[in-house]
Design an enzyme around this catalytic site. Structure first.
Site, PDB file in Angstrom:
ATOM      1  N   SER A   1       0.818  -1.222   0.000  1.00 60.06           N
ATOM      2  CA  SER A   1       0.000   0.000   0.000  1.00 60.06           C
ATOM      3  C   SER A   1       0.847   1.265   0.000  1.00 60.06           C
ATOM      4  O   SER A   1       0.310   2.364  -0.054  1.00 60.06           O
ATOM      5  CB  SER A   1      -0.927   0.004   1.221  1.00 60.06           C
ATOM      6  OG  SER A   1      -0.170   0.156   2.395  1.00 60.06           O
TER       7      SER A   1
ATOM      8  N   THR B   1      -1.143   2.825   3.997  1.00 64.86           N
ATOM      9  CA  THR B   1      -0.521   4.134   4.100  1.00 64.86           C
ATOM     10  C   THR B   1       0.415   4.134   5.297  1.00 64.86           C
ATOM     11  O   THR B   1       0.091   3.590   6.333  1.00 64.86           O
ATOM     12  CB  THR B   1      -1.582   5.256   4.307  1.00 64.86           C
ATOM     13  OG1 THR B   1      -2.488   5.220   3.246  1.00 64.86           O
ATOM     14  CG2 THR B   1      -0.951   6.624   4.378  1.00 64.86           C
TER      15      THR B   1
ATOM     16  N   THR C   1       1.688   6.956   0.385  1.00 71.20           N
ATOM     17  CA  THR C   1       0.774   5.863   0.008  1.00 71.20           C
ATOM     18  C   THR C   1       0.696   5.728  -1.503  1.00 71.20           C
ATOM     19  O   THR C   1       1.020   6.667  -2.236  1.00 71.20           O
ATOM     20  CB  THR C   1      -0.651   6.155   0.550  1.00 71.20           C
ATOM     21  OG1 THR C   1      -1.496   5.020   0.300  1.00 71.20           O
ATOM     22  CG2 THR C   1      -1.291   7.357  -0.117  1.00 71.20           C
TER      23      THR C   1
ATOM     24  N   ARG D   1      -7.367  10.158  -9.414  1.00 66.70           N
ATOM     25  CA  ARG D   1      -7.891  10.219  -8.044  1.00 66.70           C
ATOM     26  C   ARG D   1      -6.755  10.513  -7.051  1.00 66.70           C
ATOM     27  O   ARG D   1      -5.682   9.934  -7.113  1.00 66.70           O
ATOM     28  CB  ARG D   1      -8.538   8.887  -7.691  1.00 66.70           C
ATOM     29  CG  ARG D   1      -9.144   8.799  -6.286  1.00 66.70           C
ATOM     30  CD  ARG D   1      -8.196   8.184  -5.277  1.00 66.70           C
ATOM     31  NE  ARG D   1      -8.851   7.918  -3.991  1.00 66.70           N
ATOM     32  CZ  ARG D   1      -8.204   7.554  -2.893  1.00 66.70           C
ATOM     33  NH1 ARG D   1      -6.895   7.409  -2.910  1.00 66.70           N
ATOM     34  NH2 ARG D   1      -8.846   7.337  -1.771  1.00 66.70           N
ATOM     35  N   VAL D   2      -7.025  11.434  -6.157  1.00 68.35           N
ATOM     36  CA  VAL D   2      -6.075  11.763  -5.091  1.00 68.35           C
ATOM     37  C   VAL D   2      -6.777  11.479  -3.772  1.00 68.35           C
ATOM     38  O   VAL D   2      -7.942  11.839  -3.594  1.00 68.35           O
ATOM     39  CB  VAL D   2      -5.666  13.249  -5.183  1.00 68.35           C
ATOM     40  CG1 VAL D   2      -4.856  13.670  -3.968  1.00 68.35           C
ATOM     41  CG2 VAL D   2      -4.876  13.499  -6.466  1.00 68.35           C
ATOM     42  N   GLY D   3      -6.089  10.831  -2.868  1.00 66.14           N
ATOM     43  CA  GLY D   3      -6.693  10.486  -1.582  1.00 66.14           C
ATOM     44  C   GLY D   3      -6.450  11.532  -0.519  1.00 66.14           C
ATOM     45  O   GLY D   3      -6.086  12.682  -0.802  1.00 66.14           O
ATOM     46  N   ASP D   4      -6.641  11.137   0.707  1.00 63.75           N
ATOM     47  CA  ASP D   4      -6.462  12.038   1.849  1.00 63.75           C
ATOM     48  C   ASP D   4      -4.996  12.263   2.195  1.00 63.75           C
ATOM     49  O   ASP D   4      -4.630  13.286   2.767  1.00 63.75           O
ATOM     50  CB  ASP D   4      -7.174  11.460   3.088  1.00 63.75           C
ATOM     51  CG  ASP D   4      -6.670  10.067   3.450  1.00 63.75           C
ATOM     52  OD1 ASP D   4      -6.265   9.302   2.539  1.00 63.75           O
ATOM     53  OD2 ASP D   4      -6.658   9.743   4.645  1.00 63.75           O
TER      54      ASP D   4
ATOM     55  N   THR E   1      -5.191   7.380   8.389  1.00 60.92           N
ATOM     56  CA  THR E   1      -5.185   6.426   7.286  1.00 60.92           C
ATOM     57  C   THR E   1      -6.567   5.823   7.130  1.00 60.92           C
ATOM     58  O   THR E   1      -7.375   5.878   8.051  1.00 60.92           O
ATOM     59  CB  THR E   1      -4.163   5.301   7.538  1.00 60.92           C
ATOM     60  OG1 THR E   1      -4.122   4.443   6.406  1.00 60.92           O
ATOM     61  CG2 THR E   1      -4.524   4.471   8.751  1.00 60.92           C
ATOM     62  N   GLY E   2      -6.827   5.261   5.973  1.00 59.66           N
ATOM     63  CA  GLY E   2      -8.108   4.592   5.765  1.00 59.66           C
ATOM     64  C   GLY E   2      -8.766   5.037   4.483  1.00 59.66           C
ATOM     65  O   GLY E   2      -8.092   5.295   3.484  1.00 59.66           O
TER      66      GLY E   2
ATOM     67  N   GLY F   1      -9.741   7.234   2.278  1.00 66.13           N
ATOM     68  CA  GLY F   1      -9.377   8.630   2.079  1.00 66.13           C
ATOM     69  C   GLY F   1     -10.439   9.476   1.421  1.00 66.13           C
ATOM     70  O   GLY F   1     -10.545  10.674   1.682  1.00 66.13           O
TER      71      GLY F   1
END
Ligand code: SD4
Length: 316
Positions: A48, A180, A198, A208-211, A231-232, A234
Site C-alpha cells: 500500500s 498508508t 501511500t 484520483r487523489v486520496g487524503d 489512514t483509511g 481517504g
C-alpha cells in the site's frame, strides 16, 4: 530524545527504527519522518506504500505523499505522482525548493526529474497481476464484503466508468490491516513534524487523489500543539480534515486519545461504516490513537518509540 509515532501498514520494526534512529543520531524531526516513510516506500510496505501496489483503472501505480514542518507551518505534498518511487522525498523537495505546497500528476513527475529523482516504472508483476485479475472480474480476496455487500458490483469485468455512467462505483480500501504510512516525530526541543506516503486506493479512477497528501487530512503538525496522521478510506476522510481537527482539539486541551476519538466520531456521524484510524501526539510527548471498528476489521496497529524505551511499543 523525543518520540516517533507511526501508523504502519506492516508490523515492521525496521521501518519504525529508521525514523527513531534518525532522531537518535541527531537528525531533525523532518529527517525522521522522511527517512521512515522513504524506507516504507522502498520496501513497498504491505503493497500500500510505494511502487508496485494499488494499480488504478488503467493499471498504473501513482503515489501521494506529504510532509509538514510544525515549526514553520511549511508543508510539501505530491499527488498522483507517476514514475518516481520516492514520493516523500519529492514532497520534501516541493516544500524546500518551491514556494508551493502541492504539485500533482505529470508535472509533479517532471519537477521531480528536474530535482534529480530517477524516473522508473512503478509497475511490477504483482501490480500487473492485480490489474489483470480485476480486468477479468476477479476481486482481491480482501474486499470488505461487509461494507460493499455485492462485490461483483465493485470489480470487473472492466468497463470504463465513464461508459457506465457509474461515477460512484464503490472503491475499496485495502483492508488486510490498514494502509498508508503516517508518521509523527517530536524531538526534545519540541519540534514536531508529520508525514504520509501511500499508493492510494486500488482500482481508483486515474487522477484520483486520496487524503494522504492533503494537509490536515493525511497529516498535520504544529509545534505549538502537536501532530497527527490518519489512514483509511481517504475519499471519505479527507472531507473532515481529521488530522487538523485532532491537533486543534489538543491545542484546546484535549488529551491525545480523546482528540483522536473525537476526530473519528466526527466522521462516523455521517459515515458510520467508514474504515479508518488516526494517531496523535502532543508537545509533551503523550500520544493516542483511535479507529472506527467496522465488522471484521477492528484492529489498527501503530508503533511508538520514545526516550523511555527505544524498543517500539506495538499498539492495536
Ligand atoms: C487513500 N488513505 O488514498 C489512503 C489509502 C488507505 O486504506 O489508507 N487506504 O485513501
Amino acid at each position: 530524545s523525543g518520540i516517533s509515532v507511526q501508523l504502519l501498514p506492516l508490523l515492521n520494526r525496521n521501518i519504525h527504527c529508521t525514523a527513531w534512529s534518525t532522531l537518535q543520531s541527531g537528525g531533525s524531526v523532518l529527517d525522521a519522518v522522511q527517512m521512515g516513510c522513504a524506507r516504507c516506500e522502498m520496501e513497498q510496505c504491505d503493497g500500500s506504500v510505494g511502487y508496485g501496489g494499488s494499480p488504478d483503472e488503467s493499471g498504473e501505480t501513482t503515489l501521494d505523499a506529504m510532509i509538514m514542518n510544525g515549526d514553520t507551518m511549511e508543508a510539501g505534498a505530491v499527488a498522483d505522482l507517476r514514475r518516481i518511487k520516492n514520493a516523500i522525498g519529492v514532497a520534501r523537495a516541493v516544500m524546500e525548493h518551491t514556494d508551493h505546497t502541492m504539485l500533482a500528476g505529470e508535472s509533479a513527475s517532471v519537477f521531480a526529474e528536474n530535482m534529480g529523482f530517477v524516473a522508473e516504472d512503478l509497475t511490477t508483476n504483482k501490480s500487473m497481476n492485480i490489474f489483470s485479475e480485476w480486468l477479468k472480474g476477479n476481486c482481491q480476496p480482501n474486499y470488505r464484503k461487509n461494507v460493499f455487500p455485492d462485490p461483483s458490483k465493485s470489480c470487473g469485468p472492466y468497463k470504463p466508468r465513464a461508459a457506465l455512467k457509474q461515477h460512484k462505483r464503490p472503491q475499496h480500501a485495502n483492508t488486510r490491516s490498514h494502509d498508508t504510512i503516517g508518521m509523527i516525530a517530536l524531538d526534545r526541543d519540541g519540534h514536531v513534524a508529520a508525514g504520509t506516503s501511500t499508493n492510494g486506493m486500488t482500482h481508483k479512477v486515474p487522477g484520483r487523489v486520496g487524503d494522504s497528501p492533503i494537509i490536515g487530512a493525511g497529516a498535520y503538525a504544529d509545534s505549538s500543539a502537536g501532530g497527527a496522521a490518519a489512514t483509511g478510506d481517504g475519499d471519505v476522510m479527507m472531507r473532515f480534515l481529521p488530522s487538523y481537527l485532532a491537533v486543534e482539539l489538543m491545542r484546546a486541551g484535549a488529551d491525545p486519545s480523546a482528540a483522536c476519538k473525537t476526530a473519528i466520531s466526527r466522521i462516523k456521524r455521517h459515515y458510520s461504516e467508514f474504515f479508518g484510524a488516526i494517531i496523535c501526539a502532543n508537545t509533551t510527548g503523550h500520544y493516542g490513537a483511535a479507529c472506527n471498528k467496522v465488522a471484521g476489521f477492528s484492529q489498527f496497529h501503530y508503533m511508538v518509540s520514545n526516550s523511555e524505551s527505544d524498543t517500539p511499543l506495538l499498539k492495536s
